[in-house]
Design an enzyme around this catalytic site. Structure first.
Site, PDB file in Angstrom:
ATOM      1  N   HIS A  19     -22.593  23.771 -45.242  1.00 22.72           N
ATOM      2  CA  HIS A  19     -21.060  24.222 -45.665  1.00 22.72           C
ATOM      3  C   HIS A  19     -20.366  25.493 -45.894  1.00 22.72           C
ATOM      4  O   HIS A  19     -20.287  26.194 -45.372  1.00 22.72           O
ATOM      5  CB  HIS A  19     -20.831  23.423 -46.528  1.00 22.72           C
ATOM      6  CG  HIS A  19     -20.403  22.508 -45.885  1.00 22.72           C
ATOM      7  ND1 HIS A  19     -21.992  20.919 -46.663  1.00 22.72           N
ATOM      8  CD2 HIS A  19     -20.467  20.925 -45.616  1.00 22.72           C
ATOM      9  CE1 HIS A  19     -21.396  20.280 -46.632  1.00 22.72           C
ATOM     10  NE2 HIS A  19     -21.227  19.558 -45.806  1.00 22.72           N
ATOM     11  N   GLN A  47     -12.752   6.598 -42.513  1.00 21.94           N
ATOM     12  CA  GLN A  47     -14.129   6.690 -42.178  1.00 21.94           C
ATOM     13  C   GLN A  47     -15.136   6.995 -41.711  1.00 21.94           C
ATOM     14  O   GLN A  47     -16.405   6.464 -41.323  1.00 21.94           O
ATOM     15  CB  GLN A  47     -14.214   8.263 -41.108  1.00 21.94           C
ATOM     16  CG  GLN A  47     -14.678   8.872 -42.321  1.00 21.94           C
ATOM     17  CD  GLN A  47     -15.048  10.873 -42.606  1.00 21.94           C
ATOM     18  OE1 GLN A  47     -13.701  11.899 -42.821  1.00 21.94           O
ATOM     19  NE2 GLN A  47     -15.930  11.141 -42.341  1.00 21.94           N
ATOM     20  N   GLY A  86     -18.770  22.180 -37.602  1.00 24.28           N
ATOM     21  CA  GLY A  86     -19.435  22.413 -37.971  1.00 24.28           C
ATOM     22  C   GLY A  86     -20.246  21.617 -36.134  1.00 24.28           C
ATOM     23  O   GLY A  86     -19.909  21.023 -35.690  1.00 24.28           O
ATOM     24  N   GLN A  89     -17.915  15.270 -32.934  1.00 18.54           N
ATOM     25  CA  GLN A  89     -16.145  15.551 -33.872  1.00 18.54           C
ATOM     26  C   GLN A  89     -15.639  16.684 -33.390  1.00 18.54           C
ATOM     27  O   GLN A  89     -14.685  17.080 -33.534  1.00 18.54           O
ATOM     28  CB  GLN A  89     -16.794  15.176 -35.292  1.00 18.54           C
ATOM     29  CG  GLN A  89     -15.721  16.168 -36.601  1.00 18.54           C
ATOM     30  CD  GLN A  89     -16.222  15.627 -38.173  1.00 18.54           C
ATOM     31  OE1 GLN A  89     -16.104  15.005 -38.703  1.00 18.54           O
ATOM     32  NE2 GLN A  89     -16.646  16.840 -37.967  1.00 18.54           N
ATOM     33  N   SER A 117     -28.006  18.895 -43.959  1.00 20.29           N
ATOM     34  CA  SER A 117     -27.972  16.727 -44.359  1.00 20.29           C
ATOM     35  C   SER A 117     -27.425  16.469 -45.341  1.00 20.29           C
ATOM     36  O   SER A 117     -28.238  16.664 -46.177  1.00 20.29           O
ATOM     37  CB  SER A 117     -27.756  16.374 -43.375  1.00 20.29           C
ATOM     38  OG  SER A 117     -26.759  14.726 -43.444  1.00 20.29           O
ATOM     39  N   ARG A 153     -27.389  13.513 -46.119  1.00 23.79           N
ATOM     40  CA  ARG A 153     -28.536  12.486 -45.852  1.00 23.79           C
ATOM     41  C   ARG A 153     -29.766  12.507 -45.855  1.00 23.79           C
ATOM     42  O   ARG A 153     -30.636  11.633 -46.121  1.00 23.79           O
ATOM     43  CB  ARG A 153     -27.352  11.786 -44.809  1.00 23.79           C
ATOM     44  CG  ARG A 153     -26.466  11.121 -44.689  1.00 23.79           C
ATOM     45  CD  ARG A 153     -26.199  10.415 -43.626  1.00 23.79           C
ATOM     46  NE  ARG A 153     -24.939   9.931 -44.066  1.00 23.79           N
ATOM     47  CZ  ARG A 153     -23.344   9.981 -43.181  1.00 23.79           C
ATOM     48  NH1 ARG A 153     -23.176  11.154 -42.598  1.00 23.79           N
ATOM     49  NH2 ARG A 153     -22.042   9.567 -43.438  1.00 23.79           N
TER      50      ARG A 153
HETATM   51  P1  AMP Z   1     -19.777  17.119 -44.004  1.00 25.24           P
HETATM   52  O1  AMP Z   1     -19.002  17.038 -45.525  1.00 25.24           O
HETATM   53  O2  AMP Z   1     -20.632  16.810 -43.878  1.00 25.24           O
HETATM   54  O3  AMP Z   1     -18.324  16.051 -43.491  1.00 25.24           O
HETATM   55  O4  AMP Z   1     -19.339  18.062 -43.099  1.00 25.24           O
HETATM   56  C1  AMP Z   1     -18.478  18.813 -43.357  1.00 25.24           C
HETATM   57  C2  AMP Z   1     -18.041  20.150 -42.125  1.00 25.24           C
HETATM   58  O5  AMP Z   1     -20.061  20.721 -42.401  1.00 25.24           O
HETATM   59  C3  AMP Z   1     -18.157  19.671 -40.611  1.00 25.24           C
HETATM   60  O6  AMP Z   1     -17.573  20.077 -40.072  1.00 25.24           O
HETATM   61  C4  AMP Z   1     -19.679  19.285 -40.404  1.00 25.24           C
HETATM   62  O7  AMP Z   1     -20.566  19.838 -38.714  1.00 25.24           O
HETATM   63  C5  AMP Z   1     -20.223  20.957 -41.314  1.00 25.24           C
HETATM   64  N1  AMP Z   1     -21.950  20.584 -41.812  1.00 25.24           N
HETATM   65  C6  AMP Z   1     -22.516  19.934 -41.389  1.00 25.24           C
HETATM   66  N2  AMP Z   1     -23.890  19.824 -41.472  1.00 25.24           N
HETATM   67  C7  AMP Z   1     -24.214  20.865 -40.732  1.00 25.24           C
HETATM   68  C8  AMP Z   1     -24.900  22.559 -40.840  1.00 25.24           C
HETATM   69  N3  AMP Z   1     -26.123  21.480 -41.268  1.00 25.24           N
HETATM   70  N4  AMP Z   1     -24.521  22.921 -40.006  1.00 25.24           N
HETATM   71  C9  AMP Z   1     -23.277  23.272 -39.552  1.00 25.24           C
HETATM   72  N5  AMP Z   1     -22.313  22.399 -40.280  1.00 25.24           N
HETATM   73  C10 AMP Z   1     -22.480  21.285 -41.184  1.00 25.24           C
END
Ligand code: AMP
Length: 286
Positions: A37, A61, A149, A155, A187, A189
């Site tokens: 992020h 979602q 990302g 997405q 991630s 997760r």
């Molecule tokens: P999320 O909070 O998981 O919904 O992710 C928010 C944003 O961060 C989304 O645009 C994701 O694609 C991006 N994102 C999550 N993990 C990564 C990563 N390892 N590298 C780059 N962007 C990421």
């Protein structure tokens, strides 16, 4: 850095930025902030004057079999990490009632075709929820630029098509995936992996990297690349392959034959006991 939780206050802030000629860049997130992020935030700062990070765990979602309550939440740590960048002006963290004022939503945003396969195939309604909440965020924050990302490649391409199809005057920028030293994509997760699962989780990056290399070396048969990825993923006996596919980046439909000039995405998802991990490699076919 200011915290805004109401839609009205967010709109007023965006209006005043635009009145004074400023450019707004939005980084949508679901919180549990990590280095991935923060890479998005750093990219955002290069494209405008006012960086807004939204934090909203979007209920629409999550599929019927997914547990939204189990999604990690860490509001205070998120605030500290974002503040430490000194690049974020506003954290927009609305409640579910603010984002969904009508309990019986009658209007949804559905991007067809791109949402058919991969994560769209295995997570029912997921992309309808994503497309709808991102449209809402765009309507509330009025960004000139939005950063996503490429880890979530489906997405990103789906939202880019949404902005194009609906004449949105917003530039979407994709940021390459940020990884652990051994290649595992960061991630929120990952923390749910057992130590054994964590060491097996590198199969995802290995599968998509080898797929990319195979295509760059001249392989044009999509199914052969899928077979290769499946054989690598099978090395993780604690995980179950959710999908492994090679798709076209415009349509996100599987490709049997790769053509020169096409941008292909080799994408995989593996379900471990408490975490479903995804990864991909984007390849320009020569
Ligand atoms: P999320 O909070 O998981 O919904 O992710 C928010 C944003 O961060 C989304 O645009 C994701 O694609 C991006 N994102 C999550 N993990 C990564 C990563 N390892 N590298 C780059 N962007 C990421």
């Amino acid at each position: 850095m200011q915290l805004i939780s109401s839609v009205i206050a967010m709109r007023e802030t965006s209006r005043s930025v635009h009145r004074s000629g400023g450019k707004i860049v939005l980084v949508p997130t679901m919180g549990a902030v990590h280095e991935g992020h923060l890479a998005l935030v750093r990219e955002a700062a290069r494209h405008g004057d006012q960086v807004i990070v939204s934090i909203f765990v979007n209920p629409t979602q999550f599929g019927p079999k997914e547990d939204i309550q189990a999604y990690p939440r860490s509001a205070e740590e998120d605030w500290d990490k974002l503040e430490a960048t000194a690049l974020v002006h506003t954290v927009f963290a609305p409640s579910t009632r603010e984002m969904y004022p009508t309990p019986d939503m009658l209007t949804w945003v559905q991007v067809n075709k791109i949402s058919d396969h991969l994560c769209g195939g295995s997570r029912e309604g997921h992309f309808r929820g994503v497309a709808t909440v991102v449209t809402k965020l765009f309507n509330i924050c009025h960004p000139d630029v939005a950063i996503f990302g490429l880890k979530d490649a489906q997405q990103f391409y789906l939202l880019r098509r949404l902005a194009l199809d609906l004449n949105m005057d917003i530039e979407l920028i994709g940021v390459p995936t940020v990884r652990e030293p051994d290649g595992l994509a960061l991630s929120s997760r990952n923390k749910y992996l057992s130590p054994e699962e964590r060491s097996q989780a590198t199969v995802l990056i290995r599968a998509v990297s080898e797929a990319k290399e195979r295509i760059l070396n001249g392989e044009r048969n999509g199914r052969a690349v899928v077979k290769l990825m499946r054989s690598i993923l099978a090395g993780a006996d604690l995980g179950r392959i959710d999908y492994a596919d090679v798709v076209d980046s415009e349509s996100f439909q599987p490709v049997d034959h790769l053509n020169s000039g096409q941008i292909a995405v080799a994408a995989v998802a593996v379900q471990f006991s408490k975490a479903r991990l995804i990864d991909n490699a984007i390849v320009e076919v020569t």
